[in-house]
Design a protein around this motif. Structure first.
Motif, mmCIF file in Angstrom:
data_model
loop_
_atom_site.group_PDB
_atom_site.id
_atom_site.type_symbol
_atom_site.label_atom_id
_atom_site.label_comp_id
_atom_site.label_asym_id
_atom_site.label_seq_id
_atom_site.Cartn_x
_atom_site.Cartn_y
_atom_site.Cartn_z
ATOM 1 N N ILE A 234 29.716 37.777 52.714
ATOM 2 C CA ILE A 234 29.095 37.764 51.377
ATOM 3 C C ILE A 234 27.790 36.966 51.473
ATOM 4 O O ILE A 234 27.730 35.787 51.088
ATOM 5 C CB ILE A 234 30.041 37.121 50.319
ATOM 6 C CG1 ILE A 234 31.489 37.579 50.530
ATOM 7 C CG2 ILE A 234 29.578 37.433 48.905
ATOM 8 C CD1 ILE A 234 32.517 36.788 49.762
ATOM 9 N N GLU B 228 25.115 36.839 49.875
ATOM 10 C CA GLU B 228 24.414 36.352 48.675
ATOM 11 C C GLU B 228 24.938 35.011 48.150
ATOM 12 O O GLU B 228 24.371 34.430 47.235
ATOM 13 C CB GLU B 228 24.475 37.399 47.560
ATOM 14 C CG GLU B 228 25.849 37.709 47.019
ATOM 15 C CD GLU B 228 26.526 38.873 47.743
ATOM 16 O OE1 GLU B 228 26.300 39.031 48.959
ATOM 17 O OE2 GLU B 228 27.300 39.598 47.090
ATOM 18 N N ARG C 192 31.945 30.143 35.206
ATOM 19 C CA ARG C 192 30.873 31.131 35.157
ATOM 20 C C ARG C 192 29.779 30.598 34.240
ATOM 21 O O ARG C 192 30.007 30.360 33.044
ATOM 22 C CB ARG C 192 31.427 32.451 34.610
ATOM 23 C CG ARG C 192 30.426 33.585 34.547
ATOM 24 C CD ARG C 192 31.055 34.765 33.788
ATOM 25 N NE ARG C 192 30.066 35.771 33.482
ATOM 26 C CZ ARG C 192 29.898 36.885 34.162
ATOM 27 N NH1 ARG C 192 30.691 37.154 35.169
ATOM 28 N NH2 ARG C 192 28.970 37.753 33.820
ATOM 29 N N HIS D 47 28.304 31.779 39.552
ATOM 30 C CA HIS D 47 29.726 31.439 39.554
ATOM 31 C C HIS D 47 29.996 30.276 40.501
ATOM 32 O O HIS D 47 29.324 30.147 41.517
ATOM 33 C CB HIS D 47 30.563 32.594 40.128
ATOM 34 C CG HIS D 47 30.516 33.856 39.364
ATOM 35 N ND1 HIS D 47 29.972 35.012 39.878
ATOM 36 C CD2 HIS D 47 30.955 34.156 38.126
ATOM 37 C CE1 HIS D 47 30.092 35.971 38.993
ATOM 38 N NE2 HIS D 47 30.684 35.480 37.912
ATOM 39 N N THR E 45 25.700 38.177 40.406
ATOM 40 C CA THR E 45 25.841 39.490 41.045
ATOM 41 C C THR E 45 26.827 39.467 42.222
ATOM 42 O O THR E 45 27.148 40.503 42.787
ATOM 43 C CB THR E 45 24.472 39.978 41.563
ATOM 44 O OG1 THR E 45 23.921 38.934 42.368
ATOM 45 C CG2 THR E 45 23.524 40.311 40.417
ATOM 46 N N ALA E 46 27.287 38.283 42.599
ATOM 47 C CA ALA E 46 28.221 38.193 43.742
ATOM 48 C C ALA E 46 29.502 38.963 43.410
ATOM 49 O O ALA E 46 29.965 38.947 42.271
ATOM 50 C CB ALA E 46 28.539 36.735 44.047
ATOM 51 N N ASN E 47 30.032 39.612 44.418
ATOM 52 C CA ASN E 47 31.221 40.455 44.230
ATOM 53 C C ASN E 47 32.484 39.579 44.217
ATOM 54 O O ASN E 47 32.935 39.110 45.263
ATOM 55 C CB ASN E 47 31.266 41.488 45.369
ATOM 56 C CG ASN E 47 32.379 42.496 45.172
ATOM 57 O OD1 ASN E 47 33.424 42.187 44.583
ATOM 58 N ND2 ASN E 47 32.160 43.706 45.677
ATOM 59 N N LEU E 48 33.048 39.400 43.029
ATOM 60 C CA LEU E 48 34.209 38.506 42.893
ATOM 61 C C LEU E 48 35.431 39.039 43.643
ATOM 62 O O LEU E 48 36.231 38.261 44.173
ATOM 63 C CB LEU E 48 34.547 38.303 41.417
ATOM 64 C CG LEU E 48 33.579 37.400 40.637
ATOM 65 C CD1 LEU E 48 33.875 37.474 39.150
ATOM 66 C CD2 LEU E 48 33.676 35.963 41.111
ATOM 67 N N THR E 49 35.550 40.355 43.683
ATOM 68 C CA THR E 49 36.705 40.937 44.392
ATOM 69 C C THR E 49 36.610 40.641 45.881
ATOM 70 O O THR E 49 37.597 40.252 46.524
ATOM 71 C CB THR E 49 36.768 42.465 44.150
ATOM 72 O OG1 THR E 49 36.781 42.680 42.754
ATOM 73 C CG2 THR E 49 37.998 43.079 44.784
ATOM 74 N N LEU E 50 35.403 40.788 46.402
ATOM 75 C CA LEU E 50 35.204 40.496 47.828
ATOM 76 C C LEU E 50 35.439 39.003 48.096
ATOM 77 O O LEU E 50 36.037 38.624 49.116
ATOM 78 C CB LEU E 50 33.782 40.897 48.233
ATOM 79 C CG LEU E 50 33.430 40.822 49.722
ATOM 80 C CD1 LEU E 50 34.434 41.602 50.566
ATOM 81 C CD2 LEU E 50 32.016 41.346 49.965
ATOM 82 N N MET E 51 34.991 38.169 47.163
ATOM 83 C CA MET E 51 35.212 36.721 47.312
ATOM 84 C C MET E 51 36.715 36.435 47.381
ATOM 85 O O MET E 51 37.180 35.642 48.189
ATOM 86 C CB MET E 51 34.565 35.954 46.147
ATOM 87 C CG MET E 51 33.043 35.888 46.247
ATOM 88 S SD MET E 51 32.213 35.437 44.700
ATOM 89 C CE MET E 51 32.601 33.702 44.565
ATOM 90 N N ARG E 52 37.466 37.103 46.515
ATOM 91 C CA ARG E 52 38.924 36.902 46.488
ATOM 92 C C ARG E 52 39.557 37.335 47.820
ATOM 93 O O ARG E 52 40.437 36.646 48.351
ATOM 94 C CB ARG E 52 39.530 37.743 45.356
ATOM 95 C CG ARG E 52 39.985 36.892 44.207
ATOM 96 C CD ARG E 52 40.395 37.727 43.012
ATOM 97 N NE ARG E 52 39.714 37.195 41.841
ATOM 98 C CZ ARG E 52 39.211 37.902 40.858
ATOM 99 N NH1 ARG E 52 39.283 39.215 40.871
ATOM 100 N NH2 ARG E 52 38.619 37.309 39.847
#
Lengths: 130, 197
Positions: free
Chosen positions: A25, A27, A82, A87, A106-113
């Motif tokens: 990730i 970003e 947030r 975030h 814009t960071a992908n929260l699903t990918l972070m999870r």
């Protein structure tokens, strides 16, 4: 006689976990591993911010865990702040550590999870009292 | 939350032994228990006159509460002078710290009033007609009791607050200490500037 391959130190392994998350990730503003009592253990954030963020992340996790517990939501999995600029998400990494990711809206929260799920297991195996 | 005995033990362990109540102090106090017990109502009256004479401390009490509070203080006085001043006694003092939290009795109020009792004994010790060395030991004994009481109640108060933050907000004591350190380091810079240091 030659020495065998040297095992990476704990610090190197934690740094590798952080680098791996950042690679997945790019970003993200920063990633941190801290103790549950707010001590920064490893991070790629600005040094000046690290101490403060570690303490606040541990506070967010502690408070989130209590709220989850007292409102019958089960075990806390993440605590997310947030703001208008981004975030800050805190994940529990066992009983002793927390994983913090800070990124833009814009960071992908699903990918972070998904990244956190793998990383927290690794962090717990390195830092947890087993 | 730790047990009251546990809280008292930590507070006592943190107190230098030279400042604690010794067996000799306890002995001279209990040897004069009857005469000291007789002073109880006088102490209670002066104690609560002082508290009711000051707005912030008077506001702690509900209407009509004074007789009950005086009775409690007389009970504490009798228990103190008859002894034993042991672990159970200090555990009771630790519980007083918790009571102060819920009654909003701030530590400066308690610390000042602990002096009141020791000072009363010092001023009135001649009424006991003791040999001078015993009188000195008695006065010193009450100074030590007051000092230890302050230590245990203050620690009980602080422990209750930090335990409550952990119980309700999930903030462990070590994290609370860290948050305090970070904030107070900055505050110290401002304080030094304010004081021109």
């Amino acid at each position: 006689m030659t020495a065998g391959p040297q095992q990476p130190t704990k610090s190197e392994q934690l740094a590798a976990i952080i680098a791996s998350i950042h690679e997945a990730i790019p970003e993200l503003f920063g990633v941190m591993i801290a103790s549950v009592d707010g001590l920064a253990v490893a991070h790629d954030l600005q040094e000046a911010d690290a101490e403060r963020i570690a303490a606040m992340a541990a506070t967010a996790l502690g408070l989130g865990a209590r709220i989850a517990e007292r409102t019958n939501l089960g075990t806390l999995t993440e605590s997310m702040i947030r703001g208008t600029q981004g975030h800050l998400v805190v994940y529990s990494a066992g009983n002793d550590a927390v994983l913090v990711m800070s990124g833009p809206l814009t960071a992908n929260l699903t990918l972070m999870r998904i990244e956190a799920r793998v990383a927290t297991v690794q962090i717990n195996s390195l830092l947890g009292r087993h | 939350m730790d047990s009251m005995h546990g809280i008292a033990r930590v507070a006592i362990d943190q107190t230098p032994p030279a400042c604690r109540v010794t067996a000799e102090h306890a002995a001279v106090i209990s040897e004069n228990a009857d005469a000291l017990v007789a002073m109880g109502p006088e102490i209670a009256t002066g104690f609560y006159d002082t508290l009711y004479g000051h707005g912030p401390t008077a506001n702690i009490f509900h209407d009509g509460e004074r007789p009950m509070r005086e009775k409690t203080l007389i009970g504490w006085w009798e228990r103190t002078v008859r002894g034993p001043i042991d672990d159970d006694y200090w555990a009771w003092m630790a519980m007083v710290g918790l009571t102060h939290v819920v009654r909003h009795v701030a530590n400066p109020m308690m610390l000042a009033m602990a002096d009141y009792v020791a000072e009363f004994v010092s001023i009135n010790s001649n009424r006991l007609h003791l040999p001078e060395m015993d009188r000195i030991r008695l006065v010193e004994g009450f100074d030590r009791v007051a000092s230890m009481t302050r230590s245990v109640i203050t620690y009980g108060y602080d422990h209750a607050m930090s335990a409550a933050l952990y119980e309700r907000a999930g903030i462990p004591e070590a994290l609370l200490t860290r948050l305090g350190d970070q904030t107070i380091r900055d505050a110290l810079v401002d304080a030094k500037s304010e004081l021109g240091l």
